[in-house]
Write an enzyme that holds these catalytic residues in place. Structure first.
Site, PDB file in Angstrom:
ATOM      1  CG  HIS A 314      -0.749  11.369   2.934  1.00  0.00           C
ATOM      2  ND1 HIS A 314       0.563  11.700   3.192  1.00  0.00           N
ATOM      3  CD2 HIS A 314      -1.168  12.214   1.947  1.00  0.00           C
ATOM      4  CE1 HIS A 314       0.917  12.699   2.410  1.00  0.00           C
ATOM      5  NE2 HIS A 314      -0.103  13.035   1.640  1.00  0.00           N
ATOM      6  CB  CYS A 315       1.362   5.864   4.821  1.00  0.00           C
ATOM      7  SG  CYS A 315       1.490   6.847   6.324  1.00  0.00           S
ATOM      8  CB  ILE A 316      -0.963   3.070   1.121  1.00  0.00           C
ATOM      9  CG1 ILE A 316      -2.379   3.626   0.987  1.00  0.00           C
ATOM     10  CG2 ILE A 316      -0.765   2.435   2.491  1.00  0.00           C
ATOM     11  CD1 ILE A 316      -3.469   2.559   1.076  1.00  0.00           C
TER      12      ILE A 316
END
Length: 323
Positions: A314-316
């Site tokens: 999700h962060c990337i």
């Protein structure tokens, strides 16, 4: 009136995904991280049944590596510091306009060239209108259900290292003004040793309108009090809480606790992709998340190398909602 961003389960035109580009940052984890990113991107693309994947590379060398390993993806070259586009990329509102918030390296911890401008550059290159916002906000710090309800943590949004000492009322007013987020569920702390100061996308995720997934602590889980407090606050707020197994205590090579979380999944058009860490609860987490998304295939992939940089799938990524 500002329309809130569509929920992540709403249709996407495409998704930006950061491709590891700087060997000096990743060292021996560069190639393993690239392999994990490509596996994630391939699952989101789903053989063309999912969404267009825009792999964002910081330079021509990284772009060549991305083309060679991900022929299904479109390659975008834009200089950046690191791959965490959830935080540095723009947030598209319900009106299709990209909100470009200020970025200060997660409270001054990691100040890398290009990270403070990548959001506006990505949107402009994609033909998307941009509206600059005059305060620091990372996309991973908030999660909404599309109705104007948003969840966040006090540890992050009230942290003086972002916007001085803005009050709860001031933060809520800005979320309403810039993103149409009119109701704020405040959780307390995020995961232990999370260098983002407690991003909510590692702790709690909306999986439907007014329905919030929160981890259920595993044995010897260092975050068990955090999960317990989050669930209690959400239930008191009136949100429907569902529990997802936690990976529990995950250590790095230096025997330090790392913020590993199944909650950092990405909800794509065809698939929900869950980060795995070789823990006993890996399969149980996939099954629990599959029950929440019966119309999508839920798949899991290892994300150990990406986690060495501090985040996961999700962060990337940052989705482009259908317009």
């Amino acid at each position: 009136m500002t329309l809130p961003p569509p929920p992540e389960w709403a249709p996407h035109d495409a998704v930006w995904i950061g491709f590891p580009s700087h060997g000096e940052l990743w060292l021996e984890d560069l190639e393993p991280a690239r392999e994990e990113v490509v596996a994630f991107a391939r699952a989101v693309h789903a053989g063309g049944r999912g969404e267009r994947v825009l792999l964002v590379a910081a330079d021509s060398e990284a772009a060549d590596a991305a083309r060679a390993s991900a022929p299904f993806a479109e390659i975008v070259i834009q200089p950046f510091g690191d791959i965490w586009l959830r935080d540095t990329g723009p947030i598209l509102g319900g009106d299709g306009i990209a909100r470009d918030f200020q970025f200060n390296g997660w409270g001054g911890k990691y100040d890398l060239p290009g990270d403070d401008t990548i959001g506006a550059r990505l949107a402009t290159a994609g033909g998307i209108g941009v509206e600059a916002c005059d305060w620091v906000l990372e996309g991973g710090a908030i999660d909404g259900d599309g109705t104007g309800l948003v969840v966040t943590t006090e540890q992050c949004l009230l942290n003086p290292n972002r916007n001085g000492r803005l009050s709860v009322h001031e933060v809520e007013a800005r979320l309403d003004r810039d993103l149409g987020l009119t109701r704020v569920l405040w959780l307390g702390d995020g995961l232990l040793n999370d260098h983002t100061d407690g991003h909510v996308d590692n702790l709690a995720r909306f999986v439907g309108e007014n329905r919030l997934a929160i981890p259920e602590a595993a044995e010897n889980d260092p975050n068990w009090r955090i999960y317990q407090d989050a669930a209690a606050r959400a239930e008191a707020f009136g949100v429907d809480v569902v529990r997802i197994p936690s990976p529990g205590r995950v250590l790095n090579q230096d025997e330090e606790i790392v913020p590993a979380s199944y909650m950092n999944f990405y909800i794509g058009n065809a698939a929900v992709v869950v980060p795995l860490y070789g823990q006993p609860n890996d399969e149980a987490a996939i099954a629990a998340i599959q029950a929440l998304f019966p119309d999508r295939q839920v798949v899991g992939f290892r994300a150990d190398a990406i986690l060495t940089g501090g985040g996961s799938f999700h962060c990337i990524s940052q989705q482009l909602p259908s317009r």
